[in-house]
Write an enzyme that holds these catalytic residues in place. Structure first.
Site, mmCIF file in Angstrom:
data_model
loop_
_atom_site.group_PDB
_atom_site.id
_atom_site.type_symbol
_atom_site.label_atom_id
_atom_site.label_comp_id
_atom_site.label_asym_id
_atom_site.label_seq_id
_atom_site.Cartn_x
_atom_site.Cartn_y
_atom_site.Cartn_z
ATOM 1 C CB SER A 128 -30.997 20.198 -17.484
ATOM 2 O OG SER A 128 -31.588 19.067 -16.747
ATOM 3 C CE LYS A 129 -31.484 25.200 -10.302
ATOM 4 N NZ LYS A 129 -32.005 24.206 -9.453
ATOM 5 N NE ARG A 130 -36.262 19.888 -15.074
ATOM 6 C CZ ARG A 130 -36.959 19.517 -16.428
ATOM 7 N NH1 ARG A 130 -37.161 18.218 -16.635
ATOM 8 N NH2 ARG A 130 -36.891 20.486 -17.274
ATOM 9 N N GLY A 183 -28.648 17.748 -12.188
ATOM 10 C CA GLY A 183 -28.036 18.048 -10.897
ATOM 11 C C GLY A 183 -28.739 17.815 -9.744
ATOM 12 C CG ASP A 184 -32.017 20.584 -9.010
ATOM 13 O OD1 ASP A 184 -30.969 21.023 -8.285
ATOM 14 O OD2 ASP A 184 -32.925 21.318 -9.256
#
Ligand code: GLU
Length: 503
Positions: free
Chosen positions: A261-263, A265-266
């Site tokens: 998920s994008k999370r 990645g962050d």
């Protein structure tokens, strides 16, 4: 066999996620492997989820990593339009056709009525499904009399078209990646095919377009596997031959469990989108691989290998190489774990393959302050530093001393490298190189040797403090190379400055 035609069919609901980008890439590789066509179709029938700029983003991202469609809204083609919102008349025709069969019916239940029924079921601890067990008790052309239906239609009552899921049929399905499996139709519901505004839903538009666009293979994410039964039945209902299907597994989080998920990645510091994307609503910018300094070839290569193993465990492959080798039978059934380290490894490899001139352009593009810098000097810096770089900007960051003289010197290193004789030795060295005729690394090295020898010092004893005066710390490539690039004047200035300031 008819021509292989593969489509990538994203909905423009936001930027392309890594998973979507990989689907597009596999679609492309499969099509090219078979000498077929690669089609981009924009599935924008759901206007409520439309995100401005998403379509342009998808096309730009695909172009960036090298998978240019043969047919698309931008490139046109014989089966257009390639945007579903522009194909309404085609869908209308087929809505009429399916309503003449026993595979579809119209339903007048309002969203409020359906919500109320859902709530009733929930209260009983059950889940409502509009299907072959419940439809006869709902408001539709199966449960109502012909006269009632006629009246509702005449009074312009809104309706949807639903698929009439056959009762208790076992569908024997086959997926290229997953093999054979079967589904009982009693587990499937009567999906809406056409909404009350006359627009088809994803399922109906999708199969119509795949048929109209002569798509031979459907390669898409595994989230669509549960829809395969419905789609196969829709082809049957329309009297069309179904294409072949291949459903791709997920790209997993770096720890291996769950969808990337994008999370993640962050959290771990890597992008999950090919390009930067600015959310038009919130203004929030999500990072992209391109802007991080990834080379498009490296991006395509690492993405392709997330879930596919080429023969002989080869790793570095160009798009053309991959297209030659791509084989859906070698695509993994299990999810592929994302690794930031591996992605960076690929970028490092591809960076090394670039010529110095190409690297200079890349460096200038990622570090605008270098845009007017001397090309020849940049070229030599790049040659020296590229081996250690993962991204073009690393060359600047690790080689900052080439552009700015040190203003301070690493304390710990000073203690180790500097003593009371150092200023005199370095001053002598500065004098020596200032009269060098051929100012190159070889002669500079020779001067260093001579000096060290005449003082009875080991090379290291001279080299270390010298490096400090030039770099500010004990890092960087060979000292003679640094001196050659900095040039006579800058090098002697740095040495003499340090001698003056360090005590
Ligand atoms: N529009 C669907 C999506 O966004 C396409 C699914 C398919 O390829 O059939 O994923």
């Amino acid at each position: 066999m008819s021509k292989v035609r593969v489509r990538f069919a994203p909905s423009p609901t936001g930027p392309l996620h890594l998973g979507g980008a990989r689907t597009a890439l596999y679609d492309y590789l499969f099509a090219k492997n078979k000498g077929g066509d690669f089609v981009l179709r924009i599935e924008d029938t759901d206007t409520t989820r439309y995100v401005e700029g998403a379509e342009e983003y998808i096309m730009e991202a695909m172009e960036w990593f090298g998978i240019v469609p043969d047919e698309s809204p931008k490139h046109g083609g014989p089966y257009g339009p390639y945007r579903q919102s522009e194909r309404r008349d085609i869908y209308d025709r087929y809505t009429e056709q399916i309503l003449k069969t026993d595979y579809a019916y119209i339903a007048f239940d309002t969203p409020e009525e359906l919500d109320a029924i859902r709530a009733e079921y929930e209260a009983k601890g059950e889940v409502f499904s509009y299907d072959n067990k419940t439809r006869s008790a709902l408001r539709n052309s199966i449960s109502l009399s012909e006269a009632e239906v006629q009246e509702l239609l005449e009074s312009k009552t809104p309706f949807v078209v639903r698929f009439k899921m056959p009762f208790d049929r076992v569908l024997n399905l086959e997926d290229i990646i997953r093999g054979k499996f079967s589904v009982n139709t009693n587990t499937l519901d009567d999906k809406v095919l056409v909404k009350n505004d006359g627009m088809p839903t994803y399922h109906f538009a999708n199969i119509i377009d795949d048929h109209e666009m002569k798509i031979s293979h459907i390669i898409r994410g595994e989230e669509w596997l549960p829809s395969m039964g419905l789609h196969v039945l829709l082809y049957e209902a329309m009297g069309w031959e179904a294409p072949e299907f291949a459903h791709l597994s997920l790209i997993l989080k770096p720890e291996g469990k769950g969808k990337l998920s994008k999370r993640d990645g962050d959290k771990f510091g890597f992008p999950v989108f090919p390009l930067d994307f600015k959310d038009p609503q919130t203004g929030v910018v999500s990072n992209g691989y391109r802007e991080q300094g990834y080379l498009p070839e490296a991006f395509a290569n690492f993405l392709a290998l997330l879930g596919w193993s080429p023969a002989d465990d080869k790793e570095i492959l160009s798009l053309d190489d991959m297209a030659k080798e791509f084989d859906l039978n070698k695509v993994h059934k299990a999810g592929a774990r994302f690794s930031k380290e591996k992605a960076e490894w690929f970028n490092h490899q591809y960076l090394q393959q670039k010529s110095n001139d190409e690297l200079v352009s890349l460096l200038k593009a990622s570090v605008p302050e270098l845009s007017n810098h001397d090309e020849d000097k940049l070229n030599r810096i790049v040659q020296l530093m590229k081996e250690r770089a993962t991204f073009p900007k690393d060359i600047f960051e690790m080689g900052k001393f080439f552009f700015v003289a040190p203003t301070s010197y690493d304390e710990k290193a000073l203690k180790k490298a500097w003593n009371e004789d150092t200023p005199a030795v370095l001053t002598e060295f500065a004098d020596k190189i200032s009269i060098l005729e051929k100012f190159d690394a070889e002669n500079i090295k020779e001067s260093l040797h001579q000096l060290a020898e005449s003082k009875g010092l080991g090379m290291g004893k001279v080299m270390m403090p010298l490096r400090l005066t030039l770099v500010g710390e004990l890092k960087g490539p060979d000292v003679p190379d640094i001196i050659e690039i900095l040039g006579k004047e800058e090098s002697t200035n740095r040495i003499l400055n340090a001698v003056k300031n360090i005590n």
